[in-house]
Design an enzyme around this catalytic site. Structure first.
Site, PDB file in Angstrom:
ATOM      1  CB  ILE A 169      -2.506 -55.063  52.808  1.00 36.18           C
ATOM      2  CG1 ILE A 169      -3.777 -55.803  52.206  1.00 36.18           C
ATOM      3  CG2 ILE A 169      -1.529 -55.800  53.359  1.00 36.18           C
ATOM      4  CD1 ILE A 169      -3.384 -56.133  50.871  1.00 36.18           C
ATOM      5  CB  CYS A 170      -1.042 -52.912  58.010  1.00 38.21           C
ATOM      6  SG  CYS A 170      -0.066 -52.095  59.100  1.00 38.21           S
TER       7      CYS A 170
END
Lengths: 302, 152
Positions: free
Chosen positions: B90-91
């Site tokens: 997840i960014c």
């Protein structure tokens, strides 16, 4: 004890087994040879201490078995009731597994080498010394809104009290010191003037008045009733470890920006700030950002 | 080994999550050990991800909360989102540079839910295949992230 010897001593108590001992029957007592029913099972003692006989001897001669309240199931912890001069009851724990004594009064445990009688004497002396402190704390507990500790032990000589919506006060009693030490925590705009009042009222504590009357005289406003706040209403816990007291230190480093006022333990805050690249350090003082509101925060490590 | 500080803090968080879950969209599935939790999140109503169920895995480092937890999507199903790679990474800035001990596992879940909620088009990140091939199952904390898209 073998079968024959057991039978000779207790003819009405047939053993089901001798090792471990298990028996159910009757024994005769007294001169009129009344019978009482006994069932016995040998407890498996996991740990045998060389101190058993010594403690039993001390209970026989000095402490008195009347004062022994209970044994735990494994015969490892014996609880003794100590009643002080103010008729307050205190529990003393004789722990055979770790071979030490401890009590509600004193957090530190003492090795059994010390001797039970001697330990009890020390505790009695301590009770005498702390009697005034306890009387004051009992008064505080019953009349003011105490936030922490939730179930105070006799060894805990401090209380965190609700003062107003945002502020709390730490009250610490010290034996032989006439008045309790008070520090107010909260946003700077509230805590600073109150702490100034505390400072100004130094030496004014009147032992003849109640704790509430004394504190209200210092702060000059009515204090909240017991139970009117709970812990969640006033931020007391460190914003990093989420606990209140750690290693005997309060979360007393408060973010000075007003709406934030998040408390931290000194150690936790220093640890956090040292991980951040934007923290500046000068000797043992750290200048960084509050992890909650990002405003500047300063902390000095001890 | 978790430190005393992290153990105490994780116990508090776990307790809180079990006793007062923040919403019906966040549910603790398991905590085999104190430092590894699985939390199910369910996409918010009236969003692209409504009723879709995903599993987040939290791994807490020994010096948590000074260091951020490692958070990835696990299981068969990873949401298709411009900031979520198909290997579950997840960014999200708060999981890396912007981490603060003021955040909790619960707050991270809420942030991820809101990241899903504000999405307007389900599409994978640019160069997803290349990223996934390069990182495989490595920790996302090893990636040097750039957070330049504030739109989603």
């Amino acid at each position: 004890m073998d079968h024959i010897e057991f039978y000779r001593n207790f003819p009405l108590l047939p053993p089901q087994s001798l090792d471990p001992l298990k028996a159910d029957g009757y024994i005769e007592i007294g001169e009129d040879q009344q019978c009482i029913h006994v069932g016995m099972t040998e407890l498996s003692v996991k740990h045998t201490s060389k101190f058993y006989s010594r403690i039993i001897d001390e209970c026989d001669k000095e402490v008195g078995w009347d004062n022994v309240e209970s044994f735990d199931k494994e015969l490892q912890i014996m609880t003794i009731m100590l009643i002080d001069e103010a008729k307050k009851e205190h529990k003393v724990y004789v722990d055979f597994a770790s071979e030490n004594f401890s009590s509600d009064i004193d957090e530190n445990s003492v090795s059994m080498e010390f001797g039970l009688k001697k330990y009890m004497d020390v505790l009695r002396k301590k009770c005498e010394q702390l009697a005034d402190c306890w009387a004051l704390l009992d008064d505080v507990d019953s009349s003011l809104c105490v936030l922490q500790p939730q179930n105070p032990k006799r060894s805990e000589l401090w209380r965190r009290l609700a003062v107003s919506d945002f502020a709390s006060a730490l009250l610490e009693v010290v034996p032989d010191l006439f008045c309790p030490q008070i520090t107010v925590y909260g946003p700077n705009s509230i805590a600073a003037p109150l702490n100034a009042k505390v400072k100004g009222a130094r030496g004014m504590w009147n032992g003849a008045l109640s704790a509430r009357a004394n504190l209200e005289a210092i702060f000059d406003f009515p204090l909240p009733e017991p139970g009117s706040f709970n812990q969640k209403d006033i931020k007391l816990e460190c914003g990093i470890c989420f606990s209140y007291r750690a290693e005997n230190e309060d979360a007393d480093q408060i973010c000075s920006s007003d709406p934030c006022a998040q408390p931290f333990h000194r150690k936790c805050l220093v640890q956090w700030l040292t991980t951040k690249e934007d923290t500046r350090q000068s000797y043992n003082t750290y200048f960084g950002k509050c992890p909650y509101c990002s405003e500047n925060i300063i902390v000095t490590s001890k | 080994m978790l430190t005393a500080l992290s153990t105490k803090r994780l116990m508090r968080e776990l307790n809180q999550l079990i006793k007062n879950p923040p919403s019906s969209h966040v549910r603790l599935l398991s905590h085999e050990t104190l430092d590894k939790w699985k939390i199910q999140i369910i996409g918010a109503d009236e969003t692209l991800y409504a009723d879709e169920k995903y599993i987040l895995q939290f791994k807490f480092p020994n010096d948590y909360p000074l260091e951020s937890p490692e958070v990835v999507f696990v299981g068969d199903c990873v949401p298709v989102h411009p900031h979520i790679y198909s290997n579950g990474h997840i960014c999200l800035s708060i999981l890396y540079q912007q981490w603060s001990p003021a955040l909790t596992a619960e707050a991270v879940c809420i942030s991820i839910l809101s990241m899903l909620s504000s999405c307007t088009q389900k599409k994978p990140p640019k160069r997803d295949a290349i990223y996934v091939k390069r990182t495989k199952t490595a920790s996302p904390k090893k990636t040097s992230w750039r957070f330049d898209d504030d739109n989603v």
